[in-house]
Design an enzyme around this catalytic site. Structure first.
Site, mmCIF file in Angstrom:
data_model
loop_
_atom_site.group_PDB
_atom_site.id
_atom_site.type_symbol
_atom_site.label_atom_id
_atom_site.label_comp_id
_atom_site.label_asym_id
_atom_site.label_seq_id
_atom_site.Cartn_x
_atom_site.Cartn_y
_atom_site.Cartn_z
ATOM 1 N N SER A 14 -6.439 1.352 -4.090
ATOM 2 C CA SER A 14 -6.066 1.580 -2.331
ATOM 3 C C SER A 14 -7.805 2.023 -1.698
ATOM 4 O O SER A 14 -8.604 0.803 -2.086
ATOM 5 C CB SER A 14 -5.114 1.839 -1.932
ATOM 6 N N ASP B 268 -0.422 -3.098 -4.661
ATOM 7 C CA ASP B 268 -1.656 -1.733 -3.847
ATOM 8 C C ASP B 268 -0.652 -1.480 -5.756
ATOM 9 O O ASP B 268 -0.319 -0.797 -5.415
ATOM 10 C CB ASP B 268 -0.675 -0.677 -3.028
#
Length: 605
Positions: free
Chosen positions: A353, A467
């Site tokens: 991320s 993610d």
């Protein structure tokens, strides 16, 4: 260190005092001269050329073997069918006695890593020895413990460090001698190393090579660009192959390996070294890896890259892993500044991320000033999550994040970053973590930050990626599996994300909405909920991955909201101050001897 020069025609066995040699083996230590003489009379001596198999896993045990000179490798089969080296047996060590004791089939395949002189001690002679001298069982127990510990270290990602490297030039245009000199110079900063080329080593026997290797921590063999007997010998002597080429050459196969049919076992210990004439590395690795998929590769432009290569090859490369955490990820910038100022070399980078985006900047060797400027421009001067859309898949369209990533990283491929880099995403189709070491950098960074419900997923080849923090917010295990050296983990997502002093079950109706917002209560919004919810499932894994670090950095960031982009300077400063304090208190040896004698190993501070 160089052993005394000697030209020999006798074998190692003829040159040595056989009884003295046997008496120094742990298996036979403590036996009297008469018993050693009886053991010696039972041993059959022979030479095993490099690459030849001594025995296969699954075979019935019929003997144990004593290595006089050379080196054997023990290999186990992985679930995906590849062979993984689990141990090395060098001169003065034995192999095969465990299976004789258990009576079960052999558990590993043993292959000569280079030309090796071996003694064979039959099962019948071994059983007679144990009956007459039961103290030998104690030595076997010690060997068992040592090899079990070595095997467990391999499973934890601490791969066996090669001792011998063979440089294989792509063609005659490669200055392989010059590169060998630069590499051995870098190795000699922390270890005894030596270069051997054809003019020096081609006429010697395996005993001479054994002496050279015994006198040094690492040995570099330089093969010819053509297929010669010396080049074939270099292949047999190598624990690891470095396939050296000019980065601007037309990609092809190495003739020496092609003559060996590029066997799977050979390529499993090969890595590509791309030599550059300047600082540009764009679109070079991709061309070569298309022809040689799956091989590790290294970009070499100057002496700092050679030093990094030396650390990575010898298990002293420092890996940096950066966690996701939204705006708290800005603390990574401060932590990196402190690490650079402390002289900690960063040799490989990975992240999830926001940590993946910061990590990509590190792999591109951006200076502290560049990192601050680019991330301020991308996350502070503009809100990357402000392009709201009809929430069919997500609250925002993702076009703004995509545009900003492409603006900062262009069309770079991951494999063309100067430092080894990976990022991770969560593959919702397979339910597994996806590790990205190649392909479009901006695309896989976009996948790594695709917070479920906030940003739309990335769709690629029929699979859905979101993610990486949903499955692994601190992918230290991925770095550890590579086994290149100590790992630093920076976890910015572990602190409590938010709290509230509002007690309720439902959101109020529209007619009460205004009074609900006017109330001075600590409430949370849908962005905060989705961001935190996307990380909660990986919390247990993060705790386990923290344990796999050699140095864990956890800046105290509770006061910074994960979506507070305006806390930019504060987060950087908190990461910087915290890391400085940790480095000052860090005891020697935490990073496995990877710290330089003096500062300045990083390309930029």
């Amino acid at each position: 260190m160089t052993p005394e020069h000697e030209t020999i025609v006798e074998t190692a066995i003829e040159r040595r005092n056989l009884l003295s040699m046997l008496g120094n083996l742990s298996l036979f230590r403590g036996l009297d001269a008469a018993t050693l003489a009886a053991v010696a009379s039972e041993i059959e001596w022979f030479s095993l050329p490099g690459g030849a198999c001594l025995f296969e896993a699954g075979e019935a045990p019929d003997a144990l073997f004593i290595v006089i000179s050379g080196c054997l490798g023990a290999f186990a089969r992985t679930p995906d069918g590849h062979r993984r080296i689990v141990g090395r047996i060098v001169g003065g060590e034995t192999v095969g006695e465990m299976a004789l004791i258990s009576g079960k089939p052999r558990t590993a395949t043993v292959v000569a890593l280079r030309d090796t002189e071996i003694g064979r001690f039959s099962r019948k002679a071994f059983e007679t020895l144990l009956l007459d001298h039961p103290q030998a069982m104690y030595s076997i127990a010690q060997l068992t413990v040592q090899r079990l510990e070595s095997s467990q270290s391999q499973q934890r990602g601490m791969r066996a460090v090669p001792k011998t490297f063979t440089l294989v030039p792509f063609d005659a245009s490669v200055d392989v001698e010059g590169f060998a000199a630069r590499l051995v110079k870098a190795l000699n900063h922390t270890a005894r190393s030596e270069v051997v080329w054809g003019a020096r080593g081609a006429t010697h026997t395996s005993h001479w090579f054994n002496n050279v290797e015994a006198a040094n921590d690492f040995v570099i063999y330089v093969a010819d660009p053509e297929v010669t007997s010396w080049s074939r010998l270099c292949l047999r002597q190598a624990d690891s192959l470095l396939l050296v080429t000019r980065s601007d050459a037309e990609p092809g196969t190495w003739r020496l390996l092609d003559s060996q049919n590029e066997s799977r076992a050979t390529l499993q210990r090969a890595e590509i070294v791309l030599l550059h004439d300047d600082a540009k590395v764009q679109n070079t690795a991709h061309r070569w890896l298309t022809r040689h998929a799956g091989l590790a590769h290294h970009h070499v432009r100057d002496e700092r890259d050679v030093a990094r290569l030396a650390r990575l090859l010898t298990g002293k490369g420092v890996g940096l892993v950066l966690a996701g955490g939204g705006a708290r990820g800005f603390a990574h910038i401060g932590a990196l500044k402190a690490l650079r100022e402390g002289g900690v070399p960063i040799d490989a980078v990975g992240g999830t991320s926001m940590g993946a985006i910061l990590g990509a900047g590190v792999a591109l060797e951006w200076t502290h000033e560049e990192l601050v400027e680019r991330f301020r421009r991308t996350f502070v001067d503009t809100n990357p999550l402000s392009d709201y859309t009809l929430p069919l898949m997500s609250l925002v369209s993702g076009r703004k994040v995509t545009r900003l990533l492409r603006q900062e990283f262009g069309e770079l491929g991951i494999e063309d970053l100067p430092l080894p880099f990976y990022c991770v995403s969560s593959n919702l189709t397979s339910g597994r973590l996806a590790v990205h070491r190649s392909g479009s950098l901006w695309r896989w960074l976009r996948a790594s930050v695709a917070i479920p419900g906030v940003l739309p997923p990335i769709f690629h080849k029929g699979e859905v990626h979101v993610d990486g923090g949903a499955m692994n917010n601190l992918p230290v295990d991925v770095m550890r599996e590579v086994g290149r050296g100590p790992v630093i983990g920076v976890d910015v997502g572990a602190d409590r994300a938010f709290t509230t002093d509002f007690d309720d079950v439902d959101v109020p109706g529209l007619w009460k909405a205004m009074s609900w917002f006017r109330a001075k209560k600590k409430r949370v919004n849908i962005f905060q909920i989705l961001l935190r919810a996307g990380m909660v499932n990986s919390a247990a894994a993060t705790l386990a991955h923290r344990e796999q670090t050699d140095l864990l950095l956890t800046p105290p960031l509770e006061t910074i909201d994960m979506l507070n982009w305006k806390a930019f300077e504060r987060a950087i400063e908190m990461g910087y101050r915290y890391t400085l304090e940790r480095l000052e208190k860090m005891p020697p040896g935490v990073l496995g001897g990877s710290l330089p004698v003096a500062h300045g190993w990083g390309r930029s501070t």
